[in-house]
Write a protein that holds these residues in place. Sequence first.
Motif, short mmCIF file in Angstrom:
data_model
loop_
_atom_site.label_atom_id
_atom_site.label_comp_id
_atom_site.label_asym_id
_atom_site.label_seq_id
_atom_site.Cartn_x
_atom_site.Cartn_y
_atom_site.Cartn_z
N ILE A 39 0.86 -1.18 0.00
CA ILE A 39 0.00 0.00 0.00
C ILE A 39 0.90 1.24 0.00
CG2 ILE A 39 -1.78 1.25 1.30
CD1 ILE A 39 -2.64 -1.57 0.25
N TRP A 40 0.62 2.19 -0.88
CA TRP A 40 1.36 3.45 -0.85
C TRP A 40 0.56 4.55 -1.53
CZ3 TRP A 40 2.47 -0.37 -4.40
CH2 TRP A 40 2.60 -0.01 -5.74
N THR A 41 1.04 5.77 -1.39
CA THR A 41 0.50 6.91 -2.10
C THR A 41 1.64 7.53 -2.90
OG1 THR A 41 -0.72 9.00 -1.95
CG2 THR A 41 0.92 8.59 -0.24
N ASP A 42 1.30 8.24 -3.92
CA ASP A 42 2.28 8.94 -4.73
C ASP A 42 3.10 9.86 -3.82
OD1 ASP A 42 3.56 10.87 -6.40
OD2 ASP A 42 2.06 10.55 -7.95
N ARG A 43 4.42 9.76 -3.88
CA ARG A 43 5.29 10.58 -3.02
C ARG A 43 5.17 12.07 -3.33
NH1 ARG A 43 8.46 7.63 0.22
NH2 ARG A 43 8.77 5.44 -0.32
N GLY A 44 4.65 12.41 -4.49
CA GLY A 44 4.47 13.81 -4.86
C GLY A 44 3.48 14.56 -3.98
N VAL A 45 2.62 13.84 -3.25
CA VAL A 45 1.67 14.50 -2.35
C VAL A 45 2.18 14.53 -0.91
CG1 VAL A 45 -0.31 13.90 -3.80
CG2 VAL A 45 0.30 12.42 -1.86
N TRP A 46 3.33 13.88 -0.68
CA TRP A 46 3.86 13.75 0.68
C TRP A 46 4.84 14.89 0.97
CZ3 TRP A 46 1.79 10.25 3.93
CH2 TRP A 46 2.36 10.12 5.19
N HIS A 47 4.31 16.07 1.14
CA HIS A 47 5.13 17.26 1.42
C HIS A 47 4.28 18.24 2.22
CE1 HIS A 47 2.88 19.54 -1.59
NE2 HIS A 47 2.98 18.46 -2.36
N PRO A 48 4.91 19.13 2.97
CA PRO A 48 4.13 20.11 3.73
C PRO A 48 3.29 21.00 2.81
CG PRO A 48 6.37 20.03 4.54
CD PRO A 48 6.34 19.22 3.27
N ALA A 49 2.12 21.36 3.31
CA ALA A 49 1.24 22.31 2.62
C ALA A 49 1.26 23.60 3.45
CB ALA A 49 -0.18 21.76 2.52
N VAL A 50 1.40 24.73 2.79
CA VAL A 50 1.56 26.00 3.49
C VAL A 50 0.56 27.02 2.96
CG1 VAL A 50 3.16 27.90 4.01
CG2 VAL A 50 4.03 25.55 3.82
N GLN A 51 -0.03 27.81 3.87
CA GLN A 51 -0.92 28.90 3.48
C GLN A 51 -0.58 30.11 4.34
OE1 GLN A 51 -3.29 28.99 0.97
NE2 GLN A 51 -3.29 31.16 1.45
N ARG A 52 -0.35 31.24 3.70
CA ARG A 52 0.03 32.48 4.42
C ARG A 52 -1.00 33.56 4.13
NH1 ARG A 52 5.25 34.85 6.10
NH2 ARG A 52 5.04 37.11 6.05
N VAL A 53 -1.33 34.33 5.17
CA VAL A 53 -2.23 35.48 5.06
C VAL A 53 -1.53 36.65 5.73
CG1 VAL A 53 -4.46 36.44 5.75
CG2 VAL A 53 -4.30 34.04 5.07
N GLN A 54 -1.59 37.83 5.08
CA GLN A 54 -0.92 39.00 5.66
C GLN A 54 -1.73 40.25 5.37
OE1 GLN A 54 3.23 39.30 4.78
NE2 GLN A 54 3.45 41.32 5.73
N VAL A 55 -1.81 41.11 6.37
CA VAL A 55 -2.38 42.44 6.22
C VAL A 55 -1.43 43.39 6.94
CG1 VAL A 55 -4.31 43.97 6.73
CG2 VAL A 55 -4.76 41.58 6.13
N GLY A 56 -0.72 44.19 6.16
CA GLY A 56 0.28 45.08 6.75
C GLY A 56 1.32 44.28 7.51
N PRO A 57 1.62 44.70 8.75
CA PRO A 57 2.65 43.99 9.53
C PRO A 57 2.12 42.74 10.25
CG PRO A 57 1.89 45.86 10.78
CD PRO A 57 1.18 45.92 9.44
N VAL A 58 0.83 42.48 10.15
CA VAL A 58 0.22 41.32 10.82
C VAL A 58 0.12 40.18 9.81
CG1 VAL A 58 -1.81 40.48 12.04
CG2 VAL A 58 -1.07 42.85 12.36
N TRP A 59 0.63 39.01 10.19
CA TRP A 59 0.61 37.88 9.27
C TRP A 59 0.53 36.58 10.04
CZ3 TRP A 59 4.58 34.28 9.47
CH2 TRP A 59 5.73 34.68 10.16
N ALA A 60 0.09 35.56 9.32
CA ALA A 60 0.06 34.20 9.88
C ALA A 60 0.33 33.23 8.75
CB ALA A 60 -1.28 33.90 10.51
N GLU A 61 1.11 32.20 9.06
CA GLU A 61 1.42 31.15 8.09
C GLU A 61 1.12 29.80 8.73
OE1 GLU A 61 4.83 31.38 5.24
OE2 GLU A 61 5.56 29.75 6.56
N VAL A 62 0.23 29.06 8.10
CA VAL A 62 -0.16 27.74 8.59
C VAL A 62 0.59 26.69 7.76
CG1 VAL A 62 -2.08 26.12 8.83
CG2 VAL A 62 -2.42 28.54 9.35
N THR A 63 1.17 25.70 8.45
CA THR A 63 1.88 24.61 7.78
C THR A 63 1.30 23.28 8.23
OG1 THR A 63 3.91 25.92 7.70
CG2 THR A 63 4.12 23.54 7.38
N ALA A 64 0.88 22.47 7.28
CA ALA A 64 0.41 21.11 7.56
C ALA A 64 1.49 20.15 7.06
CB ALA A 64 -0.91 20.85 6.85
#
Length: 164
Positions: A39-64
């Motif tokens: 059993i396996w999955t394609d290794r191409g999907v096995w990497h961190p997923a990142v989403q960043r949101v920023q407004v001026g100097p306030v920001w957040a970056e979520v990493t899965a």
Amino acid sequence: MAAQAFEQLRLPLPVPRHSPDVRLPDGRDATIVGENTWIWTDRGVWHPAVQRVQVGPVWAEVTATPVGMTFASGTGGSMTCSGPGTPYERSYGLHAASPDCGFVYTRSSVGQLNDETGAGWAIQWSVSWVGSDGNAPVGGDFPQMLSRARATFAVAEVQALRAN
């Protein structure tokens, strides 16, 4: 901001793979009762997923980050693997067990819908975030997430005679 980035985060889906992956005479994909099914999955999907949101100097970056994969056989059994699994290659040998993500079906799928099983692959993701409130660093964790995919195939019985 972190909650907004978390909501916008899109996780890659597992790409279901298994071996043996034989073709029945009617064209359906199948694996075999009593055989080591890798059993396996394609290794191409096995990497961190990142989403960043920023407004001026306030920001957040979520990493899965992927931390494990669960396989649900469709016949009642399941297993958890610590990684994406190892793709089968002939060099491992015809009946070899997977070194990290394998399953053995104990009965055929005859009697199930279309005489097939619906198996599921699910990647578990550890989710954290970092950012700035404009003055200082901030961060934390979100609950674990799952991305899921399914595959349908037959589980076939093979009969053989051995003569000495």
